[in-house]
Write a protein that holds these residues in place. Structure first.
Motif, PDB file in Angstrom:
ATOM      1  N   VAL A   1     -41.667  -5.090 -55.144  1.00 58.17           N
ATOM      2  CA  VAL A   1     -41.640  -6.479 -55.601  1.00 58.17           C
ATOM      3  C   VAL A   1     -40.432  -7.183 -54.999  1.00 58.17           C
ATOM      4  CG1 VAL A   1     -41.445  -7.958 -57.637  1.00 58.17           C
ATOM      5  CG2 VAL A   1     -42.788  -5.852 -57.750  1.00 58.17           C
ATOM      6  N   PRO A   2     -40.599  -8.422 -54.491  1.00 64.56           N
ATOM      7  CA  PRO A   2     -39.453  -9.155 -53.946  1.00 64.56           C
ATOM      8  C   PRO A   2     -38.366  -9.326 -54.999  1.00 64.56           C
ATOM      9  CG  PRO A   2     -41.510 -10.264 -53.412  1.00 64.56           C
ATOM     10  CD  PRO A   2     -41.854  -9.189 -54.391  1.00 64.56           C
ATOM     11  N   SER A   3     -37.112  -9.163 -54.589  1.00 61.34           N
ATOM     12  CA  SER A   3     -36.004  -9.243 -55.531  1.00 61.34           C
ATOM     13  C   SER A   3     -34.851 -10.023 -54.913  1.00 61.34           C
ATOM     14  CB  SER A   3     -35.539  -7.827 -55.919  1.00 61.34           C
ATOM     15  OG  SER A   3     -34.428  -7.881 -56.795  1.00 61.34           O
ATOM     16  N   PRO A   4     -34.856 -11.345 -55.043  1.00 63.74           N
ATOM     17  CA  PRO A   4     -33.745 -12.125 -54.499  1.00 63.74           C
ATOM     18  C   PRO A   4     -32.401 -11.738 -55.111  1.00 63.74           C
ATOM     19  CG  PRO A   4     -35.121 -13.472 -55.945  1.00 63.74           C
ATOM     20  CD  PRO A   4     -35.859 -12.191 -55.705  1.00 63.74           C
ATOM     21  N   GLU A   5     -32.430 -11.193 -56.326  1.00 67.84           N
ATOM     22  CA  GLU A   5     -31.186 -10.770 -56.976  1.00 67.84           C
ATOM     23  C   GLU A   5     -30.507  -9.627 -56.234  1.00 67.84           C
ATOM     24  OE1 GLU A   5     -33.856 -12.771 -59.798  1.00 67.84           O
ATOM     25  OE2 GLU A   5     -34.121 -11.066 -58.459  1.00 67.84           O
ATOM     26  N   ALA A   6     -31.260  -8.882 -55.407  1.00 68.31           N
ATOM     27  CA  ALA A   6     -30.698  -7.748 -54.670  1.00 68.31           C
ATOM     28  C   ALA A   6     -30.017  -8.172 -53.376  1.00 68.31           C
ATOM     29  CB  ALA A   6     -31.809  -6.739 -54.354  1.00 68.31           C
ATOM     30  N   VAL A   7     -30.107  -9.440 -53.023  1.00 67.79           N
ATOM     31  CA  VAL A   7     -29.583  -9.916 -51.742  1.00 67.79           C
ATOM     32  C   VAL A   7     -28.069 -10.024 -51.763  1.00 67.79           C
ATOM     33  CG1 VAL A   7     -29.486 -11.899 -50.175  1.00 67.79           C
ATOM     34  CG2 VAL A   7     -31.682 -11.140 -51.104  1.00 67.79           C
ATOM     35  N   THR A   8     -27.434  -9.416 -50.765  1.00 67.69           N
ATOM     36  CA  THR A   8     -25.992  -9.594 -50.560  1.00 67.69           C
ATOM     37  C   THR A   8     -25.672  -9.969 -49.116  1.00 67.69           C
ATOM     38  OG1 THR A   8     -25.690  -7.224 -50.128  1.00 67.69           O
ATOM     39  CG2 THR A   8     -25.352  -7.972 -52.400  1.00 67.69           C
ATOM     40  N   THR A   9     -26.574  -9.718 -48.174  1.00 65.66           N
ATOM     41  CA  THR A   9     -26.309  -9.979 -46.760  1.00 65.66           C
ATOM     42  C   THR A   9     -27.462 -10.788 -46.159  1.00 65.66           C
ATOM     43  OG1 THR A   9     -27.473  -8.021 -45.913  1.00 65.66           O
ATOM     44  CG2 THR A   9     -25.171  -7.719 -46.613  1.00 65.66           C
ATOM     45  N   VAL A  10     -27.258 -11.279 -44.946  1.00 65.62           N
ATOM     46  CA  VAL A  10     -28.313 -11.999 -44.228  1.00 65.62           C
ATOM     47  C   VAL A  10     -29.522 -11.084 -44.012  1.00 65.62           C
ATOM     48  CG1 VAL A  10     -28.921 -13.099 -42.034  1.00 65.62           C
ATOM     49  CG2 VAL A  10     -26.717 -13.609 -43.114  1.00 65.62           C
TER      50      VAL A  10
ATOM     51  N   GLY B   1     -42.425 -20.641 -57.940  1.00 61.25           N
ATOM     52  CA  GLY B   1     -42.181 -21.719 -58.882  1.00 61.25           C
ATOM     53  C   GLY B   1     -40.704 -22.024 -59.079  1.00 61.25           C
ATOM     54  N   ASP B   2     -39.898 -20.995 -59.190  1.00 62.90           N
ATOM     55  CA  ASP B   2     -38.468 -21.157 -59.439  1.00 62.90           C
ATOM     56  C   ASP B   2     -37.685 -20.727 -58.205  1.00 62.90           C
ATOM     57  OD1 ASP B   2     -35.916 -21.372 -60.407  1.00 62.90           O
ATOM     58  OD2 ASP B   2     -36.070 -19.698 -61.829  1.00 62.90           O
ATOM     59  N   ALA B   3     -37.165 -21.692 -57.465  1.00 66.32           N
ATOM     60  CA  ALA B   3     -36.423 -21.383 -56.242  1.00 66.32           C
ATOM     61  C   ALA B   3     -34.958 -21.052 -56.519  1.00 66.32           C
ATOM     62  CB  ALA B   3     -36.511 -22.556 -55.265  1.00 66.32           C
ATOM     63  N   GLY B   4     -34.532 -21.164 -57.779  1.00 68.90           N
ATOM     64  CA  GLY B   4     -33.127 -20.934 -58.107  1.00 68.90           C
ATOM     65  C   GLY B   4     -32.587 -19.585 -57.658  1.00 68.90           C
ATOM     66  N   PRO B   5     -33.284 -18.469 -57.960  1.00 69.30           N
ATOM     67  CA  PRO B   5     -32.784 -17.158 -57.516  1.00 69.30           C
ATOM     68  C   PRO B   5     -32.664 -17.044 -56.000  1.00 69.30           C
ATOM     69  CG  PRO B   5     -34.410 -16.886 -59.260  1.00 69.30           C
ATOM     70  CD  PRO B   5     -34.452 -18.331 -58.857  1.00 69.30           C
ATOM     71  N   TRP B   6     -33.535 -17.737 -55.276  1.00 66.47           N
ATOM     72  CA  TRP B   6     -33.471 -17.694 -53.806  1.00 66.47           C
ATOM     73  C   TRP B   6     -32.314 -18.546 -53.290  1.00 66.47           C
ATOM     74  CZ3 TRP B   6     -36.106 -14.124 -51.267  1.00 66.47           C
ATOM     75  CH2 TRP B   6     -37.194 -13.532 -51.936  1.00 66.47           C
ATOM     76  N   ARG B   7     -32.026 -19.635 -53.982  1.00 61.17           N
ATOM     77  CA  ARG B   7     -30.841 -20.432 -53.629  1.00 61.17           C
ATOM     78  C   ARG B   7     -29.572 -19.596 -53.838  1.00 61.17           C
ATOM     79  NH1 ARG B   7     -30.013 -26.023 -53.657  1.00 61.17           N
ATOM     80  NH2 ARG B   7     -32.072 -26.301 -54.604  1.00 61.17           N
ATOM     81  N   ASP B   8     -29.519 -18.884 -54.969  1.00 65.36           N
ATOM     82  CA  ASP B   8     -28.365 -18.028 -55.248  1.00 65.36           C
ATOM     83  C   ASP B   8     -28.256 -16.906 -54.216  1.00 65.36           C
ATOM     84  OD1 ASP B   8     -27.921 -19.589 -57.469  1.00 65.36           O
ATOM     85  OD2 ASP B   8     -28.834 -18.170 -58.881  1.00 65.36           O
ATOM     86  N   ALA B   9     -29.412 -16.360 -53.807  1.00 63.12           N
ATOM     87  CA  ALA B   9     -29.415 -15.295 -52.795  1.00 63.12           C
ATOM     88  C   ALA B   9     -28.847 -15.816 -51.481  1.00 63.12           C
ATOM     89  CB  ALA B   9     -30.840 -14.779 -52.590  1.00 63.12           C
ATOM     90  N   TRP B  10     -29.223 -17.032 -51.108  1.00 60.59           N
ATOM     91  CA  TRP B  10     -28.704 -17.652 -49.875  1.00 60.59           C
ATOM     92  C   TRP B  10     -27.190 -17.821 -49.961  1.00 60.59           C
ATOM     93  CZ3 TRP B  10     -26.094 -22.223 -48.940  1.00 60.59           C
ATOM     94  CH2 TRP B  10     -25.980 -22.595 -47.589  1.00 60.59           C
ATOM     95  N   VAL B  11     -26.696 -18.219 -51.120  1.00 56.70           N
ATOM     96  CA  VAL B  11     -25.247 -18.402 -51.297  1.00 56.70           C
ATOM     97  C   VAL B  11     -24.519 -17.082 -51.094  1.00 56.70           C
ATOM     98  CG1 VAL B  11     -23.443 -18.930 -52.980  1.00 56.70           C
ATOM     99  CG2 VAL B  11     -25.442 -20.424 -52.795  1.00 56.70           C
ATOM    100  N   ARG B  12     -25.023 -15.995 -51.695  1.00 62.22           N
ATOM    101  CA  ARG B  12     -24.370 -14.694 -51.555  1.00 62.22           C
ATOM    102  C   ARG B  12     -24.413 -14.213 -50.110  1.00 62.22           C
ATOM    103  NH1 ARG B  12     -27.365 -13.874 -56.145  1.00 62.22           N
ATOM    104  NH2 ARG B  12     -28.867 -12.546 -55.060  1.00 62.22           N
ATOM    105  N   ALA B  13     -25.560 -14.383 -49.456  1.00 58.42           N
ATOM    106  CA  ALA B  13     -25.662 -13.987 -48.051  1.00 58.42           C
ATOM    107  C   ALA B  13     -24.695 -14.795 -47.194  1.00 58.42           C
ATOM    108  CB  ALA B  13     -27.097 -14.174 -47.562  1.00 58.42           C
ATOM    109  N   GLY B  14     -24.547 -16.082 -47.522  1.00 57.81           N
ATOM    110  CA  GLY B  14     -23.622 -16.929 -46.771  1.00 57.81           C
ATOM    111  C   GLY B  14     -22.180 -16.506 -46.960  1.00 57.81           C
ATOM    112  N   GLN B  15     -21.824 -16.133 -48.180  1.00 60.83           N
ATOM    113  CA  GLN B  15     -20.458 -15.675 -48.433  1.00 60.83           C
ATOM    114  C   GLN B  15     -20.157 -14.415 -47.636  1.00 60.83           C
ATOM    115  OE1 GLN B  15     -20.724 -15.346 -52.699  1.00 60.83           O
ATOM    116  NE2 GLN B  15     -19.913 -17.397 -53.044  1.00 60.83           N
ATOM    117  N   HIS B  16     -21.104 -13.493 -47.614  1.00 59.55           N
ATOM    118  CA  HIS B  16     -20.929 -12.259 -46.847  1.00 59.55           C
ATOM    119  C   HIS B  16     -20.842 -12.563 -45.358  1.00 59.55           C
ATOM    120  CE1 HIS B  16     -22.255  -8.534 -44.786  1.00 59.55           C
ATOM    121  NE2 HIS B  16     -21.579  -7.932 -45.749  1.00 59.55           N
ATOM    122  N   HIS B  17     -21.720 -13.431 -44.878  1.00 66.67           N
ATOM    123  CA  HIS B  17     -21.756 -13.783 -43.453  1.00 66.67           C
ATOM    124  C   HIS B  17     -20.459 -14.456 -43.014  1.00 66.67           C
ATOM    125  CE1 HIS B  17     -23.522 -14.899 -39.625  1.00 66.67           C
ATOM    126  NE2 HIS B  17     -23.187 -16.162 -39.843  1.00 66.67           N
ATOM    127  N   ARG B  18     -19.962 -15.363 -43.828  1.00 67.35           N
ATOM    128  CA  ARG B  18     -18.713 -16.057 -43.481  1.00 67.35           C
ATOM    129  C   ARG B  18     -17.541 -15.087 -43.505  1.00 67.35           C
ATOM    130  NH1 ARG B  18     -21.325 -20.013 -46.421  1.00 67.35           N
ATOM    131  NH2 ARG B  18     -20.319 -19.427 -48.368  1.00 67.35           N
TER     132      ARG B  18
END
Length: 229
Positions: A3-12, A76-93
């Protein structure tokens, strides 16, 4: 299927694999279809931009791209994916500030000994390892897994890497793993595989499964494989 899990995202890379898993769960539409879906939802998503975001090879995608993708995939809820993008961006930067020489010193989210085992992480993380570990190590680890477990990892990895790994494995074992994959994803890997390698795997596969895969290939691809048989 995992199952997709945006909460597991830490990197690009994590973001790309979870987006790809989301795409698979939505029926695996083409990137062109995603562009059309996004347009109907009022978003702009060029198919090349979608492909780059799903591949994870060109750095951090724009937030607008990620949101357009999840919208096109009926989330329906893009919030977790927005948060995932933020975490990936922090790691990338963080990696960018340290520079290429320091990249190797950044600790992975899981211990190295555990994190490099394809079998002990979920399918999306395992697919990431399939793409990043040396090919010989990938082949060795896949050979130790069940056909179904190996297939779930290879289904999410990029087709070209899946094709490379299968071509380097024992033909009989590779044929069994290929047969355990979802038919359309197996065909995607065969389509970019050397015809000689595809012919060897087809030789070890039952006629019914082989027929299902070849139905999804082009006439030229099938002819090239048969010429190697």
């Amino acid at each position: 299927m995992q199952v997709p899990s945006p909460e597991a995202v830490t990197t690009v890379a994590d973001l790309a694999y979870e987006l790809r898993l989301l795409k698979l769960h939505a029926g695996d539409p083409s990137v062109r279809d995603l562009s059309r879906r996004a347009a109907r939802a009022g978003a702009v998503l060029p198919h090349s931009t979608a492909q780059d975001a799903l591949g994870g090879k060109r750095g951090l995608p724009r937030l607008e791209t990620v949101l357009a993708l999840v919208r096109a995939l009926d989330v329906g809820d893009a919030g977790p994916w927005r948060d995932a993008w933020v975490r990936a961006g922090q790691h990338h930067r963080g990696l960018t500030r340290r520079g290429p020489a320091a990249t190797a010193s950044v600790a992975p989210a899981t211990p190295v000994r555990q994190g490099t085992r394809i079998a002990v992480v979920n399918a999306a993380r395992g697919a990431a390892l399939v793409e990043t570990l040396p090919l010989g190590e990938v082949v060795t680890q896949l050979a130790e897994m069940s056909d179904e477990a190996a297939a779930r990892r290879l289904e999410i990895a990029l087709p070209a890497r899946t094709a490379e790994a299968l071509a380097e494995m024992d033909d009989r074992r590779a044929a069994d793993i290929l047969a355990a994959m979802r038919t359309d994803l197996a065909a995607a890997a065969v389509a970019v595989m050397r015809p000689s390698a595809a012919a060897r795997l087809f030789a070890g596969m039952d006629a019914s499964t082989r027929s299902e895969i070849t139905r999804l290939l082009t006439t030229d691809q099938v002819a090239a494989i048969r010429a190697e048989s």
